[in-house]
Design an enzyme around this catalytic site. Structure first.
Site, PDB file in Angstrom:
ATOM      1  N   GLN A 137      -7.644  -0.152   3.541  1.00 49.44           N
ATOM      2  CA  GLN A 137      -8.435  -0.836   4.576  1.00 49.44           C
ATOM      3  C   GLN A 137      -9.783  -1.348   4.065  1.00 49.44           C
ATOM      4  OE1 GLN A 137      -7.623  -1.862   7.571  1.00 49.44           O
ATOM      5  NE2 GLN A 137      -5.627  -0.880   7.747  1.00 49.44           N
ATOM      6  N   CYS A 184       1.873   1.317  13.470  1.00 49.24           N
ATOM      7  CA  CYS A 184       3.100   2.115  13.376  1.00 49.24           C
ATOM      8  C   CYS A 184       3.268   3.002  14.608  1.00 49.24           C
ATOM      9  CB  CYS A 184       3.084   2.971  12.121  1.00 49.24           C
ATOM     10  SG  CYS A 184       2.312   2.161  10.731  1.00 49.24           S
ATOM     11  N   ALA A 222      -2.089  -6.728  -0.088  1.00 49.29           N
ATOM     12  CA  ALA A 222      -2.564  -8.107   0.087  1.00 49.29           C
ATOM     13  C   ALA A 222      -2.660  -8.564   1.538  1.00 49.29           C
ATOM     14  CB  ALA A 222      -1.656  -9.060  -0.700  1.00 49.29           C
ATOM     15  N   HIS A 223      -1.730  -8.094   2.378  1.00 45.09           N
ATOM     16  CA  HIS A 223      -1.712  -8.640   3.749  1.00 45.09           C
ATOM     17  C   HIS A 223      -2.869  -8.126   4.609  1.00 45.09           C
ATOM     18  CE1 HIS A 223       0.248  -5.286   6.200  1.00 45.09           C
ATOM     19  NE2 HIS A 223       0.345  -4.821   4.964  1.00 45.09           N
ATOM     20  N   ASN A 253      -7.814   3.721   9.111  1.00 49.18           N
ATOM     21  CA  ASN A 253      -7.254   2.503   9.694  1.00 49.18           C
ATOM     22  C   ASN A 253      -7.250   2.511  11.215  1.00 49.18           C
ATOM     23  OD1 ASN A 253      -5.247   4.571   8.821  1.00 49.18           O
ATOM     24  ND2 ASN A 253      -3.875   3.352  10.089  1.00 49.18           N
ATOM     25  N   GLY A 307       0.810  -1.216   0.000  1.00 50.11           N
ATOM     26  CA  GLY A 307       0.000   0.000   0.000  1.00 50.11           C
ATOM     27  C   GLY A 307       0.844   1.266   0.000  1.00 50.11           C
TER      28      GLY A 307
HETATM   29  N1  PLP Z   1      -2.866   3.082   3.938  1.00 52.75           N
HETATM   30  C1  PLP Z   1      -3.623   2.636   4.961  1.00 52.75           C
HETATM   31  C2  PLP Z   1      -4.965   3.258   5.207  1.00 52.75           C
HETATM   32  C3  PLP Z   1      -3.158   1.603   5.772  1.00 52.75           C
HETATM   33  O1  PLP Z   1      -3.913   1.170   6.784  1.00 52.75           O
HETATM   34  C4  PLP Z   1      -1.879   1.044   5.515  1.00 52.75           C
HETATM   35  C5  PLP Z   1      -1.345  -0.011   6.401  1.00 52.75           C
HETATM   36  O2  PLP Z   1      -1.725  -0.137   7.532  1.00 52.75           O
HETATM   37  C6  PLP Z   1      -1.141   1.530   4.422  1.00 52.75           C
HETATM   38  C7  PLP Z   1      -1.665   2.550   3.663  1.00 52.75           C
HETATM   39  C8  PLP Z   1       0.202   0.964   4.091  1.00 52.75           C
HETATM   40  O3  PLP Z   1       0.089  -0.316   3.537  1.00 52.75           O
HETATM   41  P1  PLP Z   1       1.345  -1.328   3.505  1.00 52.75           P
HETATM   42  O4  PLP Z   1       1.496  -1.868   4.880  1.00 52.75           O
HETATM   43  O5  PLP Z   1       0.958  -2.371   2.519  1.00 52.75           O
HETATM   44  O6  PLP Z   1       2.522  -0.543   3.025  1.00 52.75           O
END
Ligand code: PLP
Length: 380
Positions: free
Chosen positions: A178, A328, A199-200, A150, A70
């Site tokens: 999300q 994070c 994907a995860h 998220n 993402g």
């Molecule tokens: N955008 C949102 C809203 C997310 O919740 C996340 C991951 O938690 C990301 C972007 C980033 O995705 P990735 O972990 O695949 O880099």
């Protein structure tokens, strides 16, 4: 019992997904850019995966680009739009994921754009009249607003935002990380120039995702190198990741209604039990509103207590994995720019519970009981 309620951070891999990936780890190892038979069979599998994803989203395979997840997809959409189209103005919200916020703020710091933040209320609802006002003043703009938050689970009205962007000829990027795999995205109806997937977040592998980029917008690569992804993203493809991504999305769409019902049932059960068992508990944003929030996320706010600082640790000791804000962020509620932007009292404890198809009602009851014990209503 160990309970995993941190599915917005990542989800367990589905065995069916692993089974689809395994042959591309063990047998079909060719480089998809090679023109010999080993390469060609892998190339065909990648293109089939692209077609599957495009079909589910009602768009063309030529508009799907595989990425490392993402974050890279969000970065590509934003940086490349700004640089390729010479756009000098962007609109976002304080509630976005750092993959979007930090990218836009980096461009602002470098003097490549000016950035406006949409107003929102204490529940995190964005002010779309403000969007109209800002767009009326700035004709050439990139709007980047997430589909679902998220941390608090709020669903933004991306259809309405897309329509406003269209009216003002603005480019619209919706961070759909999300919601991908949890809701049906129809790109024939949604007026978004970019959406993304990881994907995860829907029982696929980590480290792979995709960007949908509207063919009408000619963007340039973020990662330079070979001619992979039709010159949009250099680097040998994450073949088994891509196979797993397509399989996971296929399963998510196949079983969506059943899983949505199951997960919403779990969320409702937790809301009900917590309200009953923990005094002074509230929900952040629109988290407890079934129509206006992600069914996979419940953001809980607990009254000030001597255990606030140790809340997540106490849950962990009780074999419950959840998070404070996003994965994070660290500490009970420290580091959450979203909760801070909502003006949540820092003395309260905040927990994000996020659910998946693998959770059970027994797990929900266990979590509610442990939380009630921590807040002393139920004897340990
Ligand atoms: N955008 C949102 C809203 C997310 O919740 C996340 C991951 O938690 C990301 C972007 C980033 O995705 P990735 O972990 O695949 O880099």
């Amino acid at each position: 019992m160990r309970v995993y309620l941190d599915n917005a951070a990542t989800t367990p891999l589905d065995k069916e997904v692993f089974d689809a990936m395994a042959p591309y780890m063990l047998e079909h190892f060719g480089n998809p850019s090679s023109i010999h038979g080993h390469g060609r069979e892998v190339r065909a599998a990648i293109e089939k995966a692209r077609k599957t994803i495009a079909g589910l989203l009602h768009t063309s395979p030529a508009e799907i680009f595989f990425t490392s997840g993402g974050t890279e997809a969000d970065n590509t959409a934003i940086v490349c739009t700004i640089r390729a189209l010479g756009i000098k103005h962007a609109i976002t919200s304080q509630l976005e994921h750092h993959a979007v916020l930090h990218t836009l703020q980096m461009l602002e710091k470098k003097g490549e754009l000016t950035l406006n933040y949409l107003r929102h209320n204490a529940q995190g609802v964005l002010d779309l009249e403000h969007l109209e006002e800002l767009l009326a003043q700035n004709p050439q703009t990139l709007v980047s607003v997430m589909h679902a938050n998220n941390e608090i689970g709020n669903l933004n009205d991306v259809e309405a935002i897309g329509a406003i962007c269209k009216k003002h000829n603005a480019v619209f990027h919706a961070d759909t990380v999300q919601t991908m795999g949890h809701y049906r995205h129809d790109l024939q109806k949604l007026n978004a120039n970019f959406i993304v997937g990881s994907a995860h977040k829907f029982h696929g592998p980590k480290g792979v995702g995709f960007l949908y980029a509207d063919a009408g917008i000619k963007v340039q690569p973020l990662i330079h190198g070979g001619s992979q992804e039709r010159n949009m993203r250099g680097g040998t493809e994450n073949v088994y990741g891509i196979i797993g991504l397509a399989k996971a999305l296929e399963i998510a769409y196949r079983d969506m209604d059943e899983h949505q019902q199951h997960i919403q049932g779990l969320k409702d059960r937790l809301i009900h039990k917590l309200k009953e068992q923990v005094d002074g508990l509230t929900f952040n944003g629109l988290s407890a509103d079934a129509d206006k929030s992600l069914y996979t996320v419940l953001s809980v706010s607990l009254p000030p207590s001597d255990i606030t600082e140790m809340l997540l640790f106490s849950l962990d000791i009780n074999k419950i994995s959840a998070s404070g804000g996003s994965a994070c962020s660290s500490g009970a509620n420290a580091g959450s720019h979203v909760l801070e932007a909502l003006g949540i009292d820092p003395n309260r404890g905040n927990i994000r519970f996020s659910f998946s198809k693998y959770n059970t009602p027994e797990e929900i009851d266990y979590v509610a009981e442990k939380l009630a014990q921590l807040y002393k209503k139920v004897p340990a």
